[in-house]
Design a protein around this motif. Structure first.
Motif, PDB file in Angstrom:
ATOM      1  N   ASP A 146       0.816  -1.208   0.000  1.00  0.00           N
ATOM      2  CA  ASP A 146       0.000   0.000   0.000  1.00  0.00           C
ATOM      3  C   ASP A 146       0.854   1.264   0.000  1.00  0.00           C
ATOM      4  N   LEU A 147       1.966   1.225   0.708  1.00  0.00           N
ATOM      5  CA  LEU A 147       2.758   2.441   0.836  1.00  0.00           C
ATOM      6  C   LEU A 147       3.781   2.635  -0.276  1.00  0.00           C
ATOM      7  N   LEU A 148       4.175   1.565  -0.962  1.00  0.00           N
ATOM      8  CA  LEU A 148       5.152   1.709  -2.037  1.00  0.00           C
ATOM      9  C   LEU A 148       4.688   2.656  -3.144  1.00  0.00           C
ATOM     10  N   PRO A 149       3.424   2.564  -3.605  1.00  0.00           N
ATOM     11  CA  PRO A 149       2.982   3.523  -4.631  1.00  0.00           C
ATOM     12  C   PRO A 149       3.057   4.976  -4.159  1.00  0.00           C
ATOM     13  N   ILE A 150       2.802   5.208  -2.875  1.00  0.00           N
ATOM     14  CA  ILE A 150       2.881   6.559  -2.319  1.00  0.00           C
ATOM     15  C   ILE A 150       4.309   7.075  -2.401  1.00  0.00           C
ATOM     16  N   ILE A 151       5.256   6.222  -2.009  1.00  0.00           N
ATOM     17  CA  ILE A 151       6.664   6.605  -1.998  1.00  0.00           C
ATOM     18  C   ILE A 151       7.186   6.825  -3.413  1.00  0.00           C
ATOM     19  N   ILE A 152       6.782   5.958  -4.324  1.00  0.00           N
ATOM     20  CA  ILE A 152       7.226   6.097  -5.714  1.00  0.00           C
ATOM     21  C   ILE A 152       6.682   7.371  -6.333  1.00  0.00           C
ATOM     22  N   GLU A 153       5.430   7.695  -6.051  1.00  0.00           N
ATOM     23  CA  GLU A 153       4.798   8.879  -6.628  1.00  0.00           C
ATOM     24  C   GLU A 153       5.408  10.170  -6.071  1.00  0.00           C
ATOM     25  N   ALA A 154       5.598  10.220  -4.757  1.00  0.00           N
ATOM     26  CA  ALA A 154       6.102  11.445  -4.121  1.00  0.00           C
ATOM     27  C   ALA A 154       7.601  11.617  -4.328  1.00  0.00           C
ATOM     28  N   ALA A 155       8.341  10.504  -4.378  1.00  0.00           N
ATOM     29  CA  ALA A 155       9.793  10.528  -4.599  1.00  0.00           C
ATOM     30  C   ALA A 155      10.528  11.319  -3.514  1.00  0.00           C
ATOM     31  N   HIS A 156      10.049  11.249  -2.274  1.00  0.00           N
ATOM     32  CA  HIS A 156      10.747  11.866  -1.156  1.00  0.00           C
ATOM     33  C   HIS A 156      11.620  10.825  -0.468  1.00  0.00           C
ATOM     34  N   SER A 157      12.548  11.298   0.339  1.00  0.00           N
ATOM     35  CA  SER A 157      13.432  10.371   1.052  1.00  0.00           C
ATOM     36  C   SER A 157      12.924  10.053   2.453  1.00  0.00           C
ATOM     37  N   ARG A 158      12.040  10.900   3.003  1.00  0.00           N
ATOM     38  CA  ARG A 158      11.526  10.714   4.360  1.00  0.00           C
ATOM     39  C   ARG A 158      10.026  11.000   4.400  1.00  0.00           C
ATOM     40  N   TYR A 159       9.327  10.237   5.261  1.00  0.00           N
ATOM     41  CA  TYR A 159       7.873  10.392   5.361  1.00  0.00           C
ATOM     42  C   TYR A 159       7.447  10.320   6.825  1.00  0.00           C
ATOM     43  N   PRO A 160       6.600  11.236   7.274  1.00  0.00           N
ATOM     44  CA  PRO A 160       6.038  11.097   8.618  1.00  0.00           C
ATOM     45  C   PRO A 160       5.041   9.943   8.635  1.00  0.00           C
ATOM     46  N   VAL A 161       5.092   9.150   9.671  1.00  0.00           N
ATOM     47  CA  VAL A 161       4.175   8.018   9.829  1.00  0.00           C
ATOM     48  C   VAL A 161       3.201   8.378  10.942  1.00  0.00           C
ATOM     49  N   ILE A 162       1.911   8.225  10.654  1.00  0.00           N
ATOM     50  CA  ILE A 162       0.882   8.690  11.579  1.00  0.00           C
ATOM     51  C   ILE A 162       0.029   7.541  12.100  1.00  0.00           C
ATOM     52  N   GLY A 163      -0.673   7.836  13.195  1.00  0.00           N
ATOM     53  CA  GLY A 163      -1.606   6.870  13.762  1.00  0.00           C
ATOM     54  C   GLY A 163      -3.003   7.109  13.223  1.00  0.00           C
ATOM     55  N   GLU A 164      -3.905   7.534  14.099  1.00  0.00           N
ATOM     56  CA  GLU A 164      -5.294   7.749  13.703  1.00  0.00           C
ATOM     57  C   GLU A 164      -5.476   8.981  12.824  1.00  0.00           C
ATOM     58  N   SER A 165      -4.647  10.004  13.037  1.00  0.00           N
ATOM     59  CA  SER A 165      -4.774  11.238  12.263  1.00  0.00           C
ATOM     60  C   SER A 165      -3.408  11.874  12.108  1.00  0.00           C
ATOM     61  N   LEU A 166      -3.364  12.949  11.320  1.00  0.00           N
ATOM     62  CA  LEU A 166      -2.101  13.632  11.081  1.00  0.00           C
ATOM     63  C   LEU A 166      -1.555  14.284  12.344  1.00  0.00           C
ATOM     64  N   ASP A 167      -2.421  14.514  13.323  1.00  0.00           N
ATOM     65  CA  ASP A 167      -1.959  15.091  14.584  1.00  0.00           C
ATOM     66  C   ASP A 167      -1.272  14.056  15.475  1.00  0.00           C
ATOM     67  N   GLU A 168      -1.253  12.813  15.024  1.00  0.00           N
ATOM     68  CA  GLU A 168      -0.592  11.742  15.786  1.00  0.00           C
ATOM     69  C   GLU A 168       0.578  11.189  14.962  1.00  0.00           C
ATOM     70  N   VAL A 169       1.655  11.954  14.896  1.00  0.00           N
ATOM     71  CA  VAL A 169       2.856  11.516  14.188  1.00  0.00           C
ATOM     72  C   VAL A 169       3.693  10.685  15.144  1.00  0.00           C
ATOM     73  N   ILE A 170       3.926   9.428  14.778  1.00  0.00           N
ATOM     74  CA  ILE A 170       4.611   8.519  15.709  1.00  0.00           C
ATOM     75  C   ILE A 170       6.053   8.239  15.313  1.00  0.00           C
TER      76      ILE A 170
END
Length: 279
Positions: free
Chosen positions: A84-108
């Motif tokens: 699920d996440l590989l297409p996101i990474i390929i499309e955005a082409a960034h080197s780092r990504y915040p990983v979240i829980g229930e919402s964007l206000d929960e960056v883990i």
């Protein structure tokens, strides 16, 4: 007489340059004026002057002035599977990504794209545990000065921080590259186009297009018919379509293409990624 005057002016200039190194200028404006005069007198080239000005003025900027706003953050959910996440990474082409829980206000945590590479060679992908791969996340307030943030990035070997507002919610994201670009200008990476090229096709079939690409050249390459009487460049065309100066990761659809801003600053659009839409 003129030679004496020239000699006195030259001596006066040398004395002023020496003063920079022996005495503190009375204020920042005097220092900037002195540096610009050094540039006018061919003692400092334009690039060096720009870097020095950026280094001086960066202390006046806060994180809120350059951050990627909340609405444009590309994040990954902690529950995402690898497929699920590989297409996101390929499309955005960034080197780092915040990983979240229930919402964007929960960056883990923060995921480094390069940490996924060993998994692509491993057949046992069912054992994928995203949480075990996360790096600690750094939080900074919107009001933090950029010179202080840059010092913290260097001291703690961090490259990205999550920006929080006064209520503790996520307001945006900032990277060390965002800060450095305020000093040295745009930093091109492996996704940017070569200096002598305006349009480049990617292996995925998408295209990278420089904002300064002439509309006539764009039309010739893509067999489109955008008018070039109102705007000379692709950047002007896309800014008109947005109705404002778009920021990084903003996207829109126009004439059979999806246009995503890859690189932009407070003045203009530098780089776009185009995807052909299926009709």
């Amino acid at each position: 007489m003129s030679e004496d005057r020239s000699s006195n002016e030259h001596k006066s200039w040398l004395e002023r340059i020496a003063q920079v190194f022996t005495h503190e200028p009375k204020n920042r404006q005097e220092l900037l004026e002195l540096l610009r005069e050094a540039h006018d007198n061919k003692l400092l080239d334009g690039e060096a002057l720009s870097i020095i000005e950026g280094a001086i003025q960066v202390a006046d900027l806060q994180v809120r002035d350059i951050m990627v706003p909340r609405s444009q953050i590309i994040s990954i959910k902690a529950t995402d599977r690898l497929r699920d996440l590989l297409p996101i990474i390929i499309e955005a082409a960034h080197s780092r990504y915040p990983v979240i829980g229930e919402s964007l206000d929960e960056v883990i945590g923060v995921l480094l794209a390069k940490d996924l590479l060993p998994l692509l060679l491993n057949d046992e992908r069912s054992e994928f545990d995203l949480r075990a791969m996360l790096h600690p996340v750094i939080f900074v307030p919107e009001s933090k000065r950029l010179n202080v943030l840059l010092h913290d990035f260097r001291a703690n070997h961090n490259h990205m921080a999550i920006v929080i507002d006064e209520y503790g919610g996520v307001a945006g994201l900032v990277t060390i590259e965002d800060v450095l670009e305020q000093i040295v200008g745009d930093i091109e990476d492996e996704h940017d186009i070569e200096e002598d090229s305006c349009i480049r096709q990617l292996p995925s079939g998408d295209y990278l297009v420089r904002g300064l690409t002439p509309i006539e050249q764009f039309n010739s390459f893509f067999n489109t018919e955008f008018p070039d009487n109102a705007f000379d460049t692709v950047a002007g065309l896309i800014m008109s379509h947005f109705g404002h100066l778009p920021k990084r990761n903003e996207a829109t659809e126009l004439e059979g293409f999806r246009w995503r801003v890859v690189n932009a600053d407070s003045r203009r659009v530098h780089l776009l990624r185009l995807t052909r839409l299926n009709n």
